[in-house]
Design a protein around this motif. Structure first.
Motif, short mmCIF file in Angstrom:
data_model
loop_
_atom_site.label_atom_id
_atom_site.label_comp_id
_atom_site.label_asym_id
_atom_site.label_seq_id
_atom_site.Cartn_x
_atom_site.Cartn_y
_atom_site.Cartn_z
N PRO A 1 25.07 42.93 35.19
CA PRO A 1 25.09 41.55 34.67
C PRO A 1 25.69 40.57 35.68
CG PRO A 1 25.76 43.07 32.96
CD PRO A 1 25.64 43.89 34.22
N TYR A 2 26.66 41.02 36.45
CA TYR A 2 27.24 40.16 37.50
C TYR A 2 26.16 39.70 38.48
CZ TYR A 2 29.79 39.23 41.90
OH TYR A 2 30.25 38.69 43.08
N GLY A 3 25.33 40.65 38.95
CA GLY A 3 24.26 40.30 39.90
C GLY A 3 23.23 39.38 39.26
N LEU B 1 40.52 23.99 42.52
CA LEU B 1 40.37 24.19 41.07
C LEU B 1 40.38 25.69 40.81
CD1 LEU B 1 39.63 23.39 38.15
CD2 LEU B 1 37.24 23.24 38.91
N ASP B 2 41.39 26.15 40.06
CA ASP B 2 41.53 27.60 39.84
C ASP B 2 42.38 27.82 38.59
OD1 ASP B 2 42.44 30.43 40.17
OD2 ASP B 2 41.50 30.25 42.14
N ASN B 3 41.96 28.72 37.73
CA ASN B 3 42.75 28.99 36.52
C ASN B 3 43.77 30.11 36.71
OD1 ASN B 3 41.21 31.30 36.48
ND2 ASN B 3 40.43 31.04 34.39
N SER C 1 43.47 33.19 37.05
CA SER C 1 43.25 34.43 36.30
C SER C 1 43.40 35.64 37.21
CB SER C 1 41.88 34.43 35.60
OG SER C 1 40.86 34.13 36.52
N THR C 2 42.73 35.63 38.36
CA THR C 2 42.98 36.68 39.37
C THR C 2 43.60 36.07 40.62
OG1 THR C 2 40.74 36.44 40.23
CG2 THR C 2 41.10 38.18 38.61
N GLY C 3 43.56 34.76 40.73
CA GLY C 3 44.14 34.07 41.89
C GLY C 3 45.65 33.95 41.76
#
Ligand code: NAD
Length: 311
Positions: A140-142, A30-32, A34-36
């Motif tokens: 915010p990521y962390g 499952l992957d959109n 976007s960076t993949g």
């Protein structure tokens, strides 16, 4: 087992998906994208091109019977998380909740979560940082990764599901995207091979713990096989400065370059290094690939595949 790998068209997720297929599991991706990239996802697994926050993603759990969710899809750019914390939380927290709410009650028994050791502890009070180190994420990521871990605790407490959070150090290796802000090994390697001049932010004395992607894959396989739930660092216990990394990659690529420094990034963490004793004791996992060996393998790969990576 039938396993849903989110982010399976990305750097780490695609390597994990390859290994799960090789172990004989049925794997869905499952992957959109976007960076993949589609080419990173293994051919032996169907790729569902949906956003993890979507209805279509949730529906996969009723259309298929997943035993395990291996969750690697994420907004993983720390600087982007600072620019847009709402978007980061939307993907990294709400996206996970969308999948968990869909999977609970549909036979989902186990979840492996790609968390972060680099961004969840903050500046070290002691080194190496173990899992008992205070959690003081500075981005915010962390914060979102920590919230996601806490939600997984909630699900394992309330439902018949086991969850394992793997707190990765700085992962590097073949297929890492050199185009983003993250992934200094990929960025430096790509620049050096293309005759560019990589820039060291600030003094270059800031350190990170660099773990080879093949070792991260092994940690996922070990976490899939172990019983119960838990939180584990996946790092090497070894600190490498950016300057040391620059010099090692310069030697490996044969680039004829001077060290060039730019301004320090404001708020950048100065040190990060993870102890892996808990993973060794409970999962039987230890990192096997030294930084020297891992960098050599990475440069080899970029030399043959870099055209594909420039997107
Ligand atoms: P990556 O960008 O290569 O992989 C992330 C994948 O998730 C991509 O394929 C992307 O297309 C997909 N994705 C992003 N948003 C999505 C969405 N809303 N819906 C569906 N798919 C989406 O990055 P990576 O380095 O392979 O990171 C994988 C995981 O490991 C992430 O969860 C990241 O936070 C975590 N992690 C990475 C590192 C590292 O050093 N690379 C360190 C700690 C943790």
């Amino acid at each position: 087992m039938t396993i849903l790998v989110t982010g399976g068209a990305g750097f780490i997720g695609s390597h994990v998906a390859d290994a799960l297929l090789a172990e004989g599991h049925e794997v869905h991706i499952l992957d959109n994208l976007s960076t993949g990239r589609r080419w990173k996802a293994p051919e032996g697994a169907p790729l569902f091109e949906h956003d993890i926050r979507s209805e279509a993603a949730a529906s996969l759990f009723t259309e298929h019977q997943y035993d395990c969710l291996v969750h690697h899809a994420a907004q993983m750019d720390v600087r982007k998380s600072v620019e847009d914390p709402s978007f980061d939380a939307d993907v990294n927290v709400r996206g996970l909740l969308n999948l968990m709410e869909a999977g609970i009650g549909q036979g989902l028994r186990r979840v492996l979560f790609a968390s972060t050791g680099g961004a969840i502890y903050g500046e070290p009070e002691y080194t190496p940082q173990d899992e008992k180190h205070p959690l003081r994420p500075v981005s915010p990521y962390g914060v979102a990764k920590l919230a996601a871990e806490k939600y997984l605790h909630y699900y394992q407490d309330q439902y018949e599901v086991e969850t394992v959070s793997l707190r990765y150090a700085n992962v590097y290796g073949p297929r890492q995207n050199p185009g983003g802000e993250a992934g200094v090994v990929a960025i430096f390697t790509n620049e050096m091979l293309r005759g560019g001049q990589p820039v060291i932010n600030g003094s270059g004395e800031q350190t990170r713990d660099y773990v080879y992607v093949g070792d991260v894959v092994e940690a996922n396989l070990a976490a899939l096989k172990c019983e119960g739930s838990g939180t584990f660092n996946v790092g090497t216990g070894r600190e490498t400065s950016v300057t040391e990394l620059f010099r090692a990659l310069r030697a490996e690529t044969g680039a004829d370059l001077d060290e060039t420094h730019g301004p320090a990034k404001p708020g950048e963490q100065q040190r990060s290094v993870l102890g892996y004793e808990r993973a060794e004791e409970k999962l039987g996992w230890v990192p096997r690939v030294s930084v020297e060996e891992g960098l050599a393998r990475t440069v080899d790969w970029f030399e043959t595949r870099r055209e594909l990576e420039v997107s």
